[in-house]
Design a protein around this motif. Sequence first.
Motif, PDB file in Angstrom:
ATOM      1  N   THR A  11       0.828  -1.190   0.000  1.00  0.00           N
ATOM      2  CA  THR A  11       0.000   0.000   0.000  1.00  0.00           C
ATOM      3  C   THR A  11       0.873   1.254   0.000  1.00  0.00           C
ATOM      4  O   THR A  11       2.095   1.177  -0.048  1.00  0.00           O
ATOM      5  CB  THR A  11      -0.930  -0.040   1.241  1.00  0.00           C
ATOM      6  OG1 THR A  11      -1.802   1.071   1.199  1.00  0.00           O
ATOM      7  CG2 THR A  11      -0.164  -0.055   2.533  1.00  0.00           C
ATOM      8  N   ARG A  12       0.221   2.400   0.050  1.00  0.00           N
ATOM      9  CA  ARG A  12       0.905   3.677   0.245  1.00  0.00           C
ATOM     10  C   ARG A  12      -0.083   4.653   0.872  1.00  0.00           C
ATOM     11  O   ARG A  12      -1.295   4.484   0.753  1.00  0.00           O
ATOM     12  CB  ARG A  12       1.495   4.217  -1.047  1.00  0.00           C
ATOM     13  CG  ARG A  12       0.505   4.570  -2.090  1.00  0.00           C
ATOM     14  CD  ARG A  12       1.050   5.191  -3.371  1.00  0.00           C
ATOM     15  NE  ARG A  12       2.458   5.360  -3.432  1.00  0.00           N
ATOM     16  CZ  ARG A  12       3.194   5.200  -4.528  1.00  0.00           C
ATOM     17  NH1 ARG A  12       2.623   4.862  -5.655  1.00  0.00           N
ATOM     18  NH2 ARG A  12       4.485   5.391  -4.510  1.00  0.00           N
ATOM     19  N   VAL A  13       0.457   5.656   1.522  1.00  0.00           N
ATOM     20  CA  VAL A  13      -0.365   6.655   2.203  1.00  0.00           C
ATOM     21  C   VAL A  13      -1.194   7.416   1.169  1.00  0.00           C
ATOM     22  O   VAL A  13      -0.695   7.772   0.100  1.00  0.00           O
ATOM     23  CB  VAL A  13       0.534   7.624   3.006  1.00  0.00           C
ATOM     24  CG1 VAL A  13      -0.288   8.754   3.589  1.00  0.00           C
ATOM     25  CG2 VAL A  13       1.270   6.876   4.104  1.00  0.00           C
ATOM     26  N   GLY A  14      -2.467   7.635   1.490  1.00  0.00           N
ATOM     27  CA  GLY A  14      -3.332   8.416   0.619  1.00  0.00           C
ATOM     28  C   GLY A  14      -3.947   7.645  -0.533  1.00  0.00           C
ATOM     29  O   GLY A  14      -4.581   8.234  -1.401  1.00  0.00           O
ATOM     30  N   CYS A  15      -3.812   6.342  -0.535  1.00  0.00           N
ATOM     31  CA  CYS A  15      -4.333   5.508  -1.620  1.00  0.00           C
ATOM     32  C   CYS A  15      -5.730   5.020  -1.237  1.00  0.00           C
ATOM     33  O   CYS A  15      -5.869   4.150  -0.376  1.00  0.00           O
ATOM     34  CB  CYS A  15      -3.390   4.328  -1.852  1.00  0.00           C
ATOM     35  SG  CYS A  15      -4.036   3.055  -2.943  1.00  0.00           S
ATOM     36  N   HIS A  16      -6.760   5.576  -1.872  1.00  0.00           N
ATOM     37  CA  HIS A  16      -8.125   5.178  -1.516  1.00  0.00           C
ATOM     38  C   HIS A  16      -8.426   3.736  -1.916  1.00  0.00           C
ATOM     39  O   HIS A  16      -9.181   3.048  -1.238  1.00  0.00           O
ATOM     40  CB  HIS A  16      -9.152   6.134  -2.127  1.00  0.00           C
ATOM     41  CG  HIS A  16      -9.309   6.020  -3.601  1.00  0.00           C
ATOM     42  ND1 HIS A  16      -8.434   6.588  -4.490  1.00  0.00           N
ATOM     43  CD2 HIS A  16     -10.242   5.377  -4.336  1.00  0.00           C
ATOM     44  CE1 HIS A  16      -8.830   6.303  -5.726  1.00  0.00           C
ATOM     45  NE2 HIS A  16      -9.917   5.569  -5.661  1.00  0.00           N
ATOM     46  N   ASP A  19      -7.231   1.621   0.906  1.00  0.00           N
ATOM     47  CA  ASP A  19      -8.183   1.629   2.019  1.00  0.00           C
ATOM     48  C   ASP A  19      -9.350   0.686   1.734  1.00  0.00           C
ATOM     49  O   ASP A  19      -9.784  -0.064   2.607  1.00  0.00           O
ATOM     50  CB  ASP A  19      -8.712   3.042   2.260  1.00  0.00           C
ATOM     51  CG  ASP A  19      -7.628   4.018   2.713  1.00  0.00           C
ATOM     52  OD1 ASP A  19      -6.585   3.559   3.227  1.00  0.00           O
ATOM     53  OD2 ASP A  19      -7.833   5.231   2.547  1.00  0.00           O
ATOM     54  N   ASP A  36       4.006  -0.354   3.435  1.00  0.00           N
ATOM     55  CA  ASP A  36       4.056   0.897   2.673  1.00  0.00           C
ATOM     56  C   ASP A  36       5.216   0.825   1.686  1.00  0.00           C
ATOM     57  O   ASP A  36       6.377   0.810   2.095  1.00  0.00           O
ATOM     58  CB  ASP A  36       4.225   2.071   3.631  1.00  0.00           C
ATOM     59  CG  ASP A  36       4.174   3.423   2.948  1.00  0.00           C
ATOM     60  OD1 ASP A  36       4.277   3.495   1.702  1.00  0.00           O
ATOM     61  OD2 ASP A  36       4.043   4.430   3.668  1.00  0.00           O
ATOM     62  N   ASP A  38       6.402   3.002  -0.224  1.00  0.00           N
ATOM     63  CA  ASP A  38       7.232   4.209  -0.261  1.00  0.00           C
ATOM     64  C   ASP A  38       8.368   4.168   0.752  1.00  0.00           C
ATOM     65  O   ASP A  38       9.290   4.975   0.678  1.00  0.00           O
ATOM     66  CB  ASP A  38       6.370   5.454  -0.031  1.00  0.00           C
ATOM     67  CG  ASP A  38       5.419   5.706  -1.192  1.00  0.00           C
ATOM     68  OD1 ASP A  38       5.830   5.505  -2.355  1.00  0.00           O
ATOM     69  OD2 ASP A  38       4.261   6.087  -0.937  1.00  0.00           O
TER      70      ASP A  38
END
Length: 79
Positions: A11-16, A19, A36, A38
């Motif tokens: 995943t990565r931060v801000g990925c809808h 979520d 993550d 990144d």
Amino acid sequence: MPSQGRCKLYTRVGCHLCDDALAILKKAGFEPECIDIDRDPELLQRYTECVPVVVIDGVERFRGRVNPMLLQRLLNRTT
């Protein structure tokens, strides 16, 4: 509900979509290890914009959207 098996969610931060994938996996009984991409240059190079990526029991099963119906079919085959 018992855990379905070993599950990793790249995943990565801000990925809808990430979520959404997490919610679908949890509803199916998984407690995925969230990673993550990144934070790891090798994973970032491998997956770039192709998140979420779902790996179940060592096998990559989904990239992008997780289809709940396909996930259920997969679970039905393994039980």
